[in-house]
Scaffold this active site. Structure first.
Site, PDB file in Angstrom:
ATOM      1  N   GLU A 196       9.121  -4.254  -3.133  1.00  0.00           N
ATOM      2  CA  GLU A 196       8.680  -4.953  -1.924  1.00  0.00           C
ATOM      3  C   GLU A 196       7.759  -6.103  -2.311  1.00  0.00           C
ATOM      4  OE1 GLU A 196       7.362  -3.606   2.483  1.00  0.00           O
ATOM      5  OE2 GLU A 196       6.131  -2.808   0.860  1.00  0.00           O
ATOM      6  N   LYS A 203      -9.731   3.026  10.867  1.00  0.00           N
ATOM      7  CA  LYS A 203     -10.230   2.104   9.850  1.00  0.00           C
ATOM      8  C   LYS A 203      -9.266   0.936   9.697  1.00  0.00           C
ATOM      9  CE  LYS A 203      -9.760   1.585   5.508  1.00  0.00           C
ATOM     10  NZ  LYS A 203      -9.880   0.096   5.437  1.00  0.00           N
ATOM     11  N   GLU A 259       3.631   5.670   7.140  1.00  0.00           N
ATOM     12  CA  GLU A 259       4.587   4.597   7.458  1.00  0.00           C
ATOM     13  C   GLU A 259       4.411   3.553   6.372  1.00  0.00           C
ATOM     14  OE1 GLU A 259       6.463   1.637   8.125  1.00  0.00           O
ATOM     15  OE2 GLU A 259       4.890   1.033   9.524  1.00  0.00           O
ATOM     16  N   CYS A 297       6.986  -4.812   6.975  1.00  0.00           N
ATOM     17  CA  CYS A 297       7.599  -3.779   6.140  1.00  0.00           C
ATOM     18  C   CYS A 297       9.112  -3.688   6.349  1.00  0.00           C
ATOM     19  CB  CYS A 297       6.949  -2.427   6.399  1.00  0.00           C
ATOM     20  SG  CYS A 297       7.001  -1.892   8.122  1.00  0.00           S
TER      21      CYS A 297
END
Length: 485
Positions: free
Chosen positions: A390, A183, A257, A291
């Protein structure tokens, strides 16, 4: 599928069971160019029923098909054919990805073209070499330890590096003998649908890979589907916690992850020119939407001002603009929602007492597009939200340290543990720092992750590893078979 060779504008089908089939409903999602803010394509918005069909196709291929029962050497020709087929299309896929999510084309050619080609070549070479059984003699006799495919995999990937991140899941899963339902993110599905066409042309058996384009609700349905044995998710730590909770309730295998807030430690002996040159891609590639971006810059009190001046000069000279222009260094953010998020953090930084020495607004001369100026904050302490959370944009926080021990302590003082780097004239000293920081991957005078090594993190940065032989192990279940001798 309609559209030009370079960029199909409409995909009106989902890839299920080896065929391009209509979705259960007429619902669609526009794909918007983040530079122009104009639609460039349309994809189906898959429903839960479409996910059910995709999982059923994957389950049938796994239970009844030949793929999982074949020896690795039998599966190897597919991976060789796929690696060859991708070469012809890698530039076009990189261009598509630039148009749909805004990664500058000079970087997209690497992230969504060259790196995926490296992945394909690496796994093609490995595919036929796997040894699935090992005999172990112990004090009670002989046991065969066998690695068997984990089953049907639900793979969910984000928009920031769709081709590379998808192949990090799909290739190891297929090599292990699994079947997959992939997906993509709605913001970056066109390139992955093109990849599905390439995979189909390379001769993968029907149902071994299925691709459904959908939003969060369909993604959650995939995660909780009883026909899915293992989930592999890449995305934010907040979303990862939700995925982990859903899998935990069902005792379902999961790999995550997730996010990062990586620190680059600049030691006093570092050469300033080469350090800044190396920091720019480590910090701001893909407009900071990576990331592992090194968004905390740790600088000693003794060299703080000169490092900030050099960094501001280099970042200030970067070209911000049309990501399709090869000269562009920083493109738009992938969506208006993402720009709002980044601008919110910039406001927070100012409210909490940090100082912007560069950027902090929207670039002049770009009336359209989801742009934010590359921004550098000083006066940042590690307890500020811009140092702890983040941001996922071109925002850097410079933090002072007194000595090397404090620099390592600041780097580790984070809920994340994904990546980091150290910059020094003494590589051996840098290696000692690298061994001290608790993260999944680290660089000395560089930062990048290769295709033959594991990538992943500790703490809130995830569970498990992708890449290298370790990435394949994620998709096996070990079985012990005791022999009567």
């Amino acid at each position: 599928m309609n559209g030009s060779t370079a960029c199909p504008t409409t995909y009106d089908r989902l890839f299920i069971g080896g065929r391009w089939v209509a979705a259960e409903t007429d619902a669609t999602v526009p794909v918007v160019n983040p530079h122009t803010e104009q639609p460039i394509g349309v994809i189906p918005d898959a429903s839960a029923e479409d996910v059910d069909r995709a999982v059923a196709a994957a389950r049938t291929s796994f239970e009844q098909g030949h793929w999982r029962r074949s020896a690795p050497a039998e599966r190897a020709p597919f991976f060789t054919a796929l690696a060859e087929a991708f070469k012809e299309h890698s530039a076009a896929i990189a261009e598509i990805t630039t148009l749909e999510m805004g990664c500058p084309i000079s970087q997209s050619m690497m992230i969504n073209g060259a790196l995926p080609q490296m992945q394909l070549d690496y796994y093609a070479a490995m595919a036929g070499e796997l040894d699935l059984e090992e005999r172990r003699v112990g004090p009670l006799g002989t046991t065969i330890v066998r690695r068997e495919p984990a089953g049907v995999v639900g793979a969910i990937v984000p928009w920031n590096g769709p081709i590379y991140l998808a192949l990090n899941k799909v290739l190891p899963a297929l090599i292990a003998g699994c079947s997959v339902v992939l997906k993509p993110a709605p913001e970056a599905s066109l390139g992955l649908l093109r990849l599905a066409e390439i995979i189909q042309s390379a001769g993968l058996p029907d149902g071994v890979l299925n691709v459904v384009t959908a939003g969060r609700e369909a993604g959650e349905h995939l995660v909780t589907h009883p026909g899915v044995d293992r989930v592999s998710f890449t995305g934010s730590s907040a979303a990862g916690r939700r995925v982990a909770a859903l899998c935990g309730e069902r005792l379902k295998r999961v790999g995550l992850e997730l996010g990062g807030k990586s620190a680059a430690i600049v030691l006093d002996d570092a050469d300033l020119s080469s350090t800044v040159e190396g920091l720019l891609p480590a910090c701001l590639a893909n407009s900071g939407q990576i990331c592992a971006a090194q968004t905390r810059i740790l600088v000693s009190e003794r060299r703080h001002d000169e490092v900030v001046d050099a960094l501001a000069g280099a970042v200030g000279s970067m070209k911000v603009g049309d990501p399709a222009d090869p000269a562009t260094d920083v493109g738009p953010l992938a969506s208006s929602r993402q720009r709002d998020r980044v601008e919110g953090y910039i406001a927070l930084g100012r409210d909490h007492g940090a100082t912007t020495v560069l950027g902090g607004g929207r670039p002049a001369g770009l009336p359209a597009g989801w742009y934010v100026e590359p921004t550098i904050f000083t006066g940042v302490t590690n307890d500020m939200r811009i140092a702890r959370e983040e941001i996922f944009g071109p925002v850097l926080a410079v933090i002072r340290y007194r000595d090397e021990a404090e620099a390592v302590a600041i780097a580790d003082d984070s809920e994340f543990g994904l990546a980091g780097s150290v910059w020094t004239a003494d590589v051996d000293r840098g290696l000692e720092v690298a061994r001290s920081v608790r993260v999944g991957s680290y660089g000395v005078n560089t930062y990048t992750s290769d295709v033959n090594v594991p990538f992943g993190g500790s703490k809130a940065s995830g569970i498990g590893r992708e890449g290298g032989p370790e990435g394949i192990e994620e998709y096996f279940e070990p079985k012990s078979i005791k022999l009567p001798y």
